[in-house]
Design a protein around this motif. Structure first.
Motif, PDB file in Angstrom:
ATOM      1  N   MET A   1       0.834  -1.204   0.000  1.00 20.33           N
ATOM      2  CA  MET A   1       0.000   0.000   0.000  1.00 20.33           C
ATOM      3  C   MET A   1       0.867   1.252   0.000  1.00 20.33           C
ATOM      4  O   MET A   1       0.843   2.085  -0.863  1.00 20.33           O
ATOM      5  CB  MET A   1      -0.876   0.063   1.266  1.00 20.33           C
ATOM      6  N   ILE A   2       1.618   1.362   1.085  1.00 17.24           N
ATOM      7  CA  ILE A   2       2.446   2.537   1.290  1.00 17.24           C
ATOM      8  C   ILE A   2       3.636   2.458   0.339  1.00 17.24           C
ATOM      9  O   ILE A   2       4.220   1.399   0.166  1.00 17.24           O
ATOM     10  CB  ILE A   2       2.856   2.580   2.784  1.00 17.24           C
ATOM     11  N   PRO A   3       3.936   3.570  -0.341  1.00 18.10           N
ATOM     12  CA  PRO A   3       4.982   3.502  -1.368  1.00 18.10           C
ATOM     13  C   PRO A   3       6.361   3.261  -0.761  1.00 18.10           C
ATOM     14  O   PRO A   3       6.630   3.625   0.381  1.00 18.10           O
ATOM     15  CB  PRO A   3       4.910   4.869  -2.036  1.00 18.10           C
ATOM     16  N   GLU A   4       7.218   2.664  -1.569  1.00 12.14           N
ATOM     17  CA  GLU A   4       8.592   2.368  -1.146  1.00 12.14           C
ATOM     18  C   GLU A   4       9.353   3.649  -0.836  1.00 12.14           C
ATOM     19  O   GLU A   4      10.208   3.688   0.030  1.00 12.14           O
ATOM     20  CB  GLU A   4       9.339   1.669  -2.304  1.00 12.14           C
ATOM     21  N   GLN A   5       9.028   4.674  -1.592  1.00 11.05           N
ATOM     22  CA  GLN A   5       9.870   5.853  -1.559  1.00 11.05           C
ATOM     23  C   GLN A   5       9.043   7.099  -1.875  1.00 11.05           C
ATOM     24  O   GLN A   5       8.146   7.059  -2.710  1.00 11.05           O
ATOM     25  CB  GLN A   5      10.963   5.695  -2.617  1.00 11.05           C
ATOM     26  N   LEU A   6       9.320   8.184  -1.198  1.00 14.54           N
ATOM     27  CA  LEU A   6       8.668   9.471  -1.493  1.00 14.54           C
ATOM     28  C   LEU A   6       9.749  10.516  -1.741  1.00 14.54           C
ATOM     29  O   LEU A   6      10.786  10.516  -1.068  1.00 14.54           O
ATOM     30  CB  LEU A   6       7.808   9.930  -0.309  1.00 14.54           C
ATOM     31  N   THR A   7       9.471  11.416  -2.685  1.00 12.70           N
ATOM     32  CA  THR A   7      10.391  12.544  -2.847  1.00 12.70           C
ATOM     33  C   THR A   7      10.101  13.547  -1.725  1.00 12.70           C
ATOM     34  O   THR A   7       9.088  13.457  -1.031  1.00 12.70           O
ATOM     35  CB  THR A   7      10.168  13.259  -4.181  1.00 12.70           C
ATOM     36  N   GLN A   8      10.997  14.518  -1.582  1.00 14.92           N
ATOM     37  CA  GLN A   8      10.784  15.559  -0.575  1.00 14.92           C
ATOM     38  C   GLN A   8       9.464  16.276  -0.819  1.00 14.92           C
ATOM     39  O   GLN A   8       8.706  16.549   0.121  1.00 14.92           O
ATOM     40  CB  GLN A   8      11.950  16.563  -0.619  1.00 14.92           C
ATOM     41  N   ARG A  69       4.563  10.241  10.025  1.00 13.35           N
ATOM     42  CA  ARG A  69       5.934  10.677  10.295  1.00 13.35           C
ATOM     43  C   ARG A  69       6.829   9.521  10.681  1.00 13.35           C
ATOM     44  O   ARG A  69       7.996   9.447  10.299  1.00 13.35           O
ATOM     45  CB  ARG A  69       5.943  11.729  11.410  1.00 13.35           C
ATOM     46  N   ASP A  70       6.258   8.595  11.472  1.00 14.73           N
ATOM     47  CA  ASP A  70       7.056   7.453  11.925  1.00 14.73           C
ATOM     48  C   ASP A  70       7.333   6.458  10.803  1.00 14.73           C
ATOM     49  O   ASP A  70       8.262   5.663  10.903  1.00 14.73           O
ATOM     50  CB  ASP A  70       6.337   6.710  13.061  1.00 14.73           C
ATOM     51  N   GLY A  88      10.467  -1.157  11.061  1.00 15.40           N
ATOM     52  CA  GLY A  88       9.844  -1.194  12.382  1.00 15.40           C
ATOM     53  C   GLY A  88       8.715  -0.219  12.566  1.00 15.40           C
ATOM     54  O   GLY A  88       8.379   0.155  13.681  1.00 15.40           O
ATOM     55  N   ALA A  89       8.105   0.236  11.458  1.00 14.09           N
ATOM     56  CA  ALA A  89       6.934   1.115  11.584  1.00 14.09           C
ATOM     57  C   ALA A  89       6.027   0.867  10.401  1.00 14.09           C
ATOM     58  O   ALA A  89       6.472   0.423   9.346  1.00 14.09           O
ATOM     59  CB  ALA A  89       7.358   2.568  11.628  1.00 14.09           C
ATOM     60  N   SER A  90       4.731   1.121  10.588  1.00 13.72           N
ATOM     61  CA  SER A  90       3.833   0.973   9.450  1.00 13.72           C
ATOM     62  C   SER A  90       2.800   2.087   9.486  1.00 13.72           C
ATOM     63  O   SER A  90       2.411   2.541  10.559  1.00 13.72           O
ATOM     64  CB  SER A  90       3.126  -0.385   9.497  1.00 13.72           C
ATOM     65  N   PHE A  91       2.416   2.553   8.316  1.00 13.73           N
ATOM     66  CA  PHE A  91       1.384   3.576   8.247  1.00 13.73           C
ATOM     67  C   PHE A  91       0.041   2.879   8.301  1.00 13.73           C
ATOM     68  O   PHE A  91      -0.268   2.013   7.482  1.00 13.73           O
ATOM     69  CB  PHE A  91       1.525   4.387   6.959  1.00 13.73           C
TER      70      PHE A  91
END
Lengths: 279, 279
Positions: A1-8, A69-70, A88-91
């Motif tokens: 679900m949550i993307p591997e990577q985000l740009t700034q 944020r985590d 060690g964190a998940s959205f």
């Protein structure tokens, strides 16, 4: 679900949007509490429920914000960098449903309460709208957290049934009672229903995003943006429209109250132009 | 954007300024809520909106403050050191825009509401000012976060168009309604507009700083100082002037209220000077 990577830029956009929602919900809630004396007592229940809805949403967005944020770490130094999933964190994507399970039935309570319908009609509407809205949210959740498209499809469809029923009640049944409302208010009530329809419509669209083949970071950011903006419209703007209806109905019910609250606006202004007083 | 390094003095200056803004916004908000009974009910909406604006700004400055603290690490031991960019953190420069997107339209609402104009004129002003101000902020944002000067130029220019339109509405259209205001208030309203003009003028200047060739830590500290001071003027001082207008108009509208509130002050004073009473 949550993307591997985000740009700034993507990270900042989500960060700013989530915080915008917190600010909007929190201060709409406080405003609606403080605005209680500005409507007649009979409409204060509606304002209070609106304030509670926005307060609950603010609370949940604090949690969503922290969870977001985590969920990422950055190699940023200074101002720019790339964000990757934090180990060690998940959205917690399903988290929004907890919010909706509480707030969506209350949004319908706000609407029914501010209309100040006959007690019997009010009870009958609430007995139908509240269970239907709770069911709609509860059926959406398994689809949201599912990893398979088929499950998402099935629960999306099931969840649509109570949604359509709510729309039916709001548009068909409620319309009958509209002509019992003060003329000045009818227009705002219509707007409120359209807002409800338009903002609630965003949720199924955002829900469907993963099914439509959009994927990757941009789709995920778009989904967060869609939910955030829809939450602002469906709760803050909606709550302020409830306040406006309560104000207008208070004025229509009690001219002395209207004079005290609006004195110089119409009263005074028109009084002044045509003054020359009793002579 | 963010400087590589800050001296202890530069770091402390930004730290102190950001905290000053929090204190100013938070307690102006609390003051304005508590001061509600000190104006007539018809002006309390304006006070409430002013309080909300300062409250939203306080919330956002808490976030900006935390973001600033996280963005630097220091080798300071016992009071003094050098601050360098913290790895894994970024100072969210675009964040102020989230605040402005909410507060700037509300600042215009405060102004229009406290004037207590005829309902139609009020609606017409708000329908023009609110979208224009939201557009102004939204167009500024891409320029602020852009890394290229050309993009900064283009969006700076685009953002200026709604800004000029707002000034036109405030100075040309609003002036027409000024002569309907009580004489005691006209002067304060003029001051308010000048304050609005002067404090809003700081934002484009701070925006342009990177284009003017200023760079480095001092320019960045100056920009933070400019935004911070402008935010105090445009929200706290502005809100207090709104309160003053609401007080003066309350006194002008209702002599009994003025007597109860000011007994010894003006009531008494004018009573003393021009007494000779009804004879």
């Amino acid at each position: 679900m949550i993307p591997e990577q985000l740009t700034q830029g993507q990270y900042d956009t989500v960060y700013n949007l989530l915080s915008l929602v917190i600010a909007a919900q929190l201060f709409t809630a406080l405003f609606l509490v403080a605005a209680q004396p500005r409507v007649l007592p009979r409409y204060r229940q509606a304002l209070l429920v609106s304030a509670v809805v926005c307060g609950i949403a603010a609370y949940h967005y604090f949690r969503i914000f922290d969870s977001f944020r985590d969920a990422f770490v950055t190699d940023a130094v200074g101002g720019r960098g790339t964000y990757t999933q934090a180990p060690g964190a998940s959205f917690n994507e399903g988290y929004r449903y907890v919010d909706w399970l509480l707030t969506v039935p209350l949004l319908l309570v706000e609407l029914v309460v501010v209309l100040a319908l006959a007690r019997k009609l009010q009870a009958s509407l609430l007995w139908r709208l509240i269970p239907a809205s709770a069911l709609m949210i509860a059926l959406g959740y398994p689809g949201e957290v599912a990893s398979s498209d088929a499950v998402r499809h099935v629960f999306g469809l099931l969840s649509t049934i109570p949604f359509l029923y709510i729309l039916y009640v709001l548009f068909v049944e409620l319309t009958k009672s509209l002509d019992r409302q003060p003329p000045a208010v009818r227009d705002t009530i219509s707007k409120l229903r359209i807002l409800l329809f338009a903002s609630w419509g965003v949720y199924p669209i955002a829900y469907l995003v993963p099914l439509l083949g959009f994927d990757g970071a941009d789709a995920w950011v778009g989904k967060q943006a869609g939910y955030s903006i829809a939450d602002i419209l469906a709760k803050c703007l909606y709550g302020l429209l409830i306040y406006r209806i309560a104000r207008l109905k208070s004025f229509a019910d009690d001219p002395a109250f209207a004079e005290a609250e609006e004195g110089t606006a119409e009263g005074h202004a028109s009084g002044r132009s045509g003054v020359q007083v009793p002579a």
